[in-house]
Structures are given as C-alpha cells and as structure tokens.
Design a protein around this motif. Structure first.
Motif, PDB file in Angstrom:
ATOM      1  N   TYR A  59       0.708  -1.194  -0.047  1.00 13.85           N
ATOM      2  CA  TYR A  59      -0.092  -0.003  -0.118  1.00 13.85           C
ATOM      3  C   TYR A  59       0.895   1.245  -0.051  1.00 13.85           C
ATOM      4  CZ  TYR A  59      -4.122  -2.811   1.044  1.00 13.85           C
ATOM      5  OH  TYR A  59      -5.146  -3.797   0.899  1.00 13.85           O
ATOM      6  N   ASN A  60       2.169   1.085   0.272  1.00 17.32           N
ATOM      7  CA  ASN A  60       3.033   2.528   0.318  1.00 17.32           C
ATOM      8  C   ASN A  60       4.061   2.197  -0.753  1.00 17.32           C
ATOM      9  OD1 ASN A  60       4.358   0.660   1.686  1.00 17.32           O
ATOM     10  ND2 ASN A  60       5.339   1.928   3.269  1.00 17.32           N
ATOM     11  N   HIS A  61       4.047   1.285  -1.580  1.00 17.56           N
ATOM     12  CA  HIS A  61       5.172   1.156  -2.468  1.00 17.56           C
ATOM     13  C   HIS A  61       5.218   2.257  -3.540  1.00 17.56           C
ATOM     14  CE1 HIS A  61       7.249  -1.442  -5.516  1.00 17.56           C
ATOM     15  NE2 HIS A  61       8.073  -0.720  -5.334  1.00 17.56           N
ATOM     16  N   ARG A  62       4.155   2.739  -4.109  1.00 18.83           N
ATOM     17  CA  ARG A  62       4.049   3.824  -4.875  1.00 18.83           C
ATOM     18  C   ARG A  62       4.589   5.009  -4.323  1.00 18.83           C
ATOM     19  NH1 ARG A  62      -0.435   7.507  -5.715  1.00 18.83           N
ATOM     20  NH2 ARG A  62      -1.358   6.277  -4.622  1.00 18.83           N
ATOM     21  N   TYR A  63       4.133   5.577  -2.959  1.00 19.82           N
ATOM     22  CA  TYR A  63       4.856   6.668  -2.371  1.00 19.82           C
ATOM     23  C   TYR A  63       6.148   6.734  -2.132  1.00 19.82           C
ATOM     24  CZ  TYR A  63      -0.487   7.203  -1.172  1.00 19.82           C
ATOM     25  OH  TYR A  63      -1.669   7.310  -1.278  1.00 19.82           O
ATOM     26  N   PHE A  64       6.637   5.462  -1.963  1.00 19.67           N
ATOM     27  CA  PHE A  64       8.223   5.085  -1.639  1.00 19.67           C
ATOM     28  C   PHE A  64       8.938   5.505  -2.853  1.00 19.67           C
ATOM     29  CE2 PHE A  64      11.652   2.299  -2.270  1.00 19.67           C
ATOM     30  CZ  PHE A  64      12.725   2.838  -1.221  1.00 19.67           C
ATOM     31  N   PHE A  65       8.275   5.057  -4.135  1.00 13.93           N
ATOM     32  CA  PHE A  65       9.074   5.260  -5.252  1.00 13.93           C
ATOM     33  C   PHE A  65       8.909   6.932  -5.529  1.00 13.93           C
ATOM     34  CE2 PHE A  65       9.250   5.673  -9.912  1.00 13.93           C
ATOM     35  CZ  PHE A  65      10.140   4.876 -10.078  1.00 13.93           C
ATOM     36  N   SER A  66       7.760   7.444  -5.264  1.00 17.13           N
ATOM     37  CA  SER A  66       7.611   8.683  -5.457  1.00 17.13           C
ATOM     38  C   SER A  66       8.569   9.580  -4.916  1.00 17.13           C
ATOM     39  CB  SER A  66       6.251   9.194  -5.223  1.00 17.13           C
ATOM     40  OG  SER A  66       5.461   8.308  -6.082  1.00 17.13           O
ATOM     41  N   PHE A  67       8.756   9.357  -3.327  1.00 17.47           N
ATOM     42  CA  PHE A  67       9.652  10.037  -2.611  1.00 17.47           C
ATOM     43  C   PHE A  67      11.106   9.839  -3.321  1.00 17.47           C
ATOM     44  CE2 PHE A  67      12.856   9.253   0.657  1.00 17.47           C
ATOM     45  CZ  PHE A  67      12.856  10.379   1.366  1.00 17.47           C
ATOM     46  N   CYS A  68      11.527   8.777  -3.579  1.00 22.19           N
ATOM     47  CA  CYS A  68      12.870   8.680  -4.185  1.00 22.19           C
ATOM     48  C   CYS A  68      13.111   9.085  -5.391  1.00 22.19           C
ATOM     49  CB  CYS A  68      13.190   7.030  -4.383  1.00 22.19           C
ATOM     50  SG  CYS A  68      13.416   6.015  -2.940  1.00 22.19           S
ATOM     51  N   LEU A  69      12.086   9.135  -6.145  1.00 26.50           N
ATOM     52  CA  LEU A  69      12.192   9.984  -7.531  1.00 26.50           C
ATOM     53  C   LEU A  69      12.220  11.267  -7.334  1.00 26.50           C
ATOM     54  CD1 LEU A  69      12.344   9.730 -10.803  1.00 26.50           C
ATOM     55  CD2 LEU A  69       9.576   9.823 -10.564  1.00 26.50           C
ATOM     56  N   PHE A  70      11.423  11.978  -6.535  1.00 20.80           N
ATOM     57  CA  PHE A  70      11.286  13.256  -6.513  1.00 20.80           C
ATOM     58  C   PHE A  70      12.598  14.128  -5.537  1.00 20.80           C
ATOM     59  CE2 PHE A  70       6.617  12.904  -6.825  1.00 20.80           C
ATOM     60  CZ  PHE A  70       6.655  13.055  -8.175  1.00 20.80           C
ATOM     61  N   MET A  71      13.182  13.033  -4.715  1.00 17.56           N
ATOM     62  CA  MET A  71      14.400  13.568  -3.722  1.00 17.56           C
ATOM     63  C   MET A  71      15.509  13.461  -4.661  1.00 17.56           C
ATOM     64  SD  MET A  71      15.419  14.390  -0.946  1.00 17.56           S
ATOM     65  CE  MET A  71      14.175  14.217   0.229  1.00 17.56           C
ATOM     66  N   THR A  72      15.648  12.432  -5.505  1.00 16.70           N
ATOM     67  CA  THR A  72      16.621  12.564  -6.605  1.00 16.70           C
ATOM     68  C   THR A  72      16.668  13.576  -7.689  1.00 16.70           C
ATOM     69  OG1 THR A  72      16.800   9.926  -6.377  1.00 16.70           O
ATOM     70  CG2 THR A  72      17.916  11.080  -8.352  1.00 16.70           C
ATOM     71  N   MET A  73      15.506  13.908  -8.168  1.00 13.02           N
ATOM     72  CA  MET A  73      15.367  14.963  -9.009  1.00 13.02           C
ATOM     73  C   MET A  73      15.632  16.371  -8.324  1.00 13.02           C
ATOM     74  SD  MET A  73      11.929  14.093 -10.893  1.00 13.02           S
ATOM     75  CE  MET A  73      11.798  15.684 -11.768  1.00 13.02           C
ATOM     76  N   GLY A  74      15.374  16.562  -6.895  1.00 14.94           N
ATOM     77  CA  GLY A  74      15.618  17.861  -6.163  1.00 14.94           C
ATOM     78  C   GLY A  74      17.010  17.830  -6.041  1.00 14.94           C
ATOM     79  N   CYS A  75      17.836  16.757  -5.570  1.00 19.65           N
ATOM     80  CA  CYS A  75      19.064  16.752  -5.413  1.00 19.65           C
ATOM     81  C   CYS A  75      19.920  17.114  -6.550  1.00 19.65           C
ATOM     82  CB  CYS A  75      19.720  15.318  -4.899  1.00 19.65           C
ATOM     83  SG  CYS A  75      18.912  15.069  -3.092  1.00 19.65           S
ATOM     84  N   ILE A  76      19.611  16.482  -7.697  1.00 16.97           N
ATOM     85  CA  ILE A  76      20.165  16.967  -8.976  1.00 16.97           C
ATOM     86  C   ILE A  76      19.990  18.343  -9.273  1.00 16.97           C
ATOM     87  CG2 ILE A  76      20.151  16.424 -11.403  1.00 16.97           C
ATOM     88  CD1 ILE A  76      19.508  13.414 -10.799  1.00 16.97           C
ATOM     89  N   TYR A  77      18.931  18.947  -9.094  1.00 14.53           N
ATOM     90  CA  TYR A  77      18.381  20.186  -9.436  1.00 14.53           C
ATOM     91  C   TYR A  77      19.378  21.169  -8.401  1.00 14.53           C
ATOM     92  CZ  TYR A  77      16.284  24.914  -9.217  1.00 14.53           C
ATOM     93  OH  TYR A  77      16.051  26.528  -9.183  1.00 14.53           O
ATOM     94  N   CYS A  78      19.640  20.798  -7.284  1.00 18.58           N
ATOM     95  CA  CYS A  78      20.399  21.624  -6.270  1.00 18.58           C
ATOM     96  C   CYS A  78      21.908  21.693  -6.677  1.00 18.58           C
ATOM     97  CB  CYS A  78      20.297  21.176  -5.050  1.00 18.58           C
ATOM     98  SG  CYS A  78      18.643  21.254  -4.238  1.00 18.58           S
ATOM     99  N   SER A  79      22.189  20.498  -6.877  1.00 19.98           N
ATOM    100  CA  SER A  79      23.739  20.132  -7.512  1.00 19.98           C
ATOM    101  C   SER A  79      24.087  20.979  -8.738  1.00 19.98           C
ATOM    102  CB  SER A  79      24.090  18.822  -7.967  1.00 19.98           C
ATOM    103  OG  SER A  79      23.874  17.949  -6.642  1.00 19.98           O
ATOM    104  N   ILE A  80      23.213  20.996  -9.847  1.00 17.69           N
ATOM    105  CA  ILE A  80      23.499  21.656 -11.022  1.00 17.69           C
ATOM    106  C   ILE A  80      23.242  23.170 -10.843  1.00 17.69           C
ATOM    107  CG2 ILE A  80      22.602  22.097 -13.139  1.00 17.69           C
ATOM    108  CD1 ILE A  80      21.830  19.286 -13.492  1.00 17.69           C
TER     109      ILE A  80
END
Length: 215
Positions: A9-30
């Motif tokens: 029931y929380n697999h989708r939320y976990f994947f969304s968290f990982c995806l958006f956190m990765t995108m945010g870190c990439i944005y901050c790094s660039i």
C-alpha cells in the motif's frame, strides 16, 4: 519488502519519494555548481593567505598574533556551501541508483523479494531440467515435417508481469487516460490494485497473459 518498511500500500509513495528527492538533489547540484566552485576557491585562497600570515608573523620580532584574514562567519559560509553541494551530489548518486533499481523491478512486475524468489525458482528448475512444453510448427528443424508440431522449450516468466508498459500503469493506478493527470501528476490517495495477497485482473490490462512457467 525493505525490512517491512515498504509494502503493497505504500510502494508507490516510496518510489515517488525516491524519484522526487533524486530530482531535487540533481537540481540543487546543478544550480549550486557555481556557488560550490566559488566557495571552494575561497577556501583555498583562505588557506594560502593563512599560511602567508603565519610566515609573516614568524619573521616579526614581537609576539602579537595578527588578526585572521577572513572572519569566522565567512569561513563557515564557504565551508557550508561546499558541504551542502557534496551532500546533495552524493545523495543524488546513491538515491538515484536505488530509484533506477526499483524502476527496473517495476518494469518487470516484481518486488525485491519476488525477484529473489523467481531467480531461485528459475535456477532450481533449470538444474532439474523441468521446463514447460509448448507446440511449434517445426519450421527450421532440419528434416522434420513442417506440419508436425514439435515441442519447444519455454523460459521462466513472472506470472504477475503484464508487460513493461502495463506494469507501470498497474503500479501507478492508471486505469483510464485522465488518471495520468489526476493520479500521477497530481496528489492522489487512491489505493493500489489487489490486497497484497491476491490480485484480480487490473482494468488497465486488456488481456491476461498466460504465464510461462518452467514446471
């Protein structure tokens, strides 16, 4: 699935968290690359000036230590910028690898535990030489008659995989085209298909694929 922290029931939320956190870190790094480069150059310049200051103080006859070239606030600011950039870049690499790994599992219609189960089951059945039998036309088998069905060895296939595209639709809960907006791009509390123990044919899957099991 991950030490009982991620389940059906929380697999989708976990994947969304990982995806958006990765995108945010990439944005901050660039976006913070120029600040990181300037801060790193400032730290190197501070080290050089500090070394020169100590050399000048050593050559003087009095024992009064000259004041530092940079204030504590300036040094703390530059070091914090470098630390934050390194942290964001490291998290982007580590969490990005985890996100890609789970994306591959979703594409295959597996969980991390099911991957190990399917791999061990495939290896066990291969050692025993037990494979499922299907029928082919016999074309390309030497002198065999083309109208005589011949056994064809099949490979092990995950019975819960509906194909790469349909697996993502099942995972995201996309049953109709408008769900790409209401359930994927916008926050949605919808529940996944099934109960975690039993699954019916999802509405987004048009046809049930017969699993090819090496039994």
């Amino acid at each position: 699935w991950l030490n009982n922290c991620v389940g059906h029931y929380n697999h989708r939320y976990f994947f969304s968290f990982c995806l958006f956190m990765t995108m945010g870190c990439i944005y901050c790094s660039i976006s913070g690359w120029d600040m990181f480069r300037d801060a790193y150059a400032a730290i190197e310049r501070m080290k050089l000036l500090e070394k020169e200051r100590l050399q000048v103080a050593a050559n003087q006859t009095y024992y009064q230590t000259p004041p530092p070239t940079f204030t504590f606030r300036q040094r703390a600011f530059h070091k914090s910028v470098v630390y934050l950039w390194v942290l964001c870049s490291s998290v982007a690499l580590a969490l990005g690898a985890l996100t890609l790994w789970h994306a591959a599992l979703i594409t295959r219609g597996e969980t991390s535990i099911e991957r190990h189960i399917n791999r061990k089951e495939r290896q066990r059945l291969q050692k025993k030489g037990k494979v499922s039998i299907a029928h082919g036309t016999g074309a390309g088998w030497g002198r065999a008659r083309r109208d005589v069905p011949l056994p064809v060895l099949q490979v092990f296939r995950n019975p819960y995989s509906y194909g790469s595209w349909d697996n993502w639709k099942v995972f995201l809960g996309v049953d109709v085209p408008r769900h790409w907006l209401t359930r994927v791009l916008l926050p949605s509390p919808h529940l996944p298909h099934g109960t975690g123990l039993s699954w019916d044919l999802p509405p987004c899957v048009m046809e049930q694929r017969a699993p090819l099991l090496a039994i």
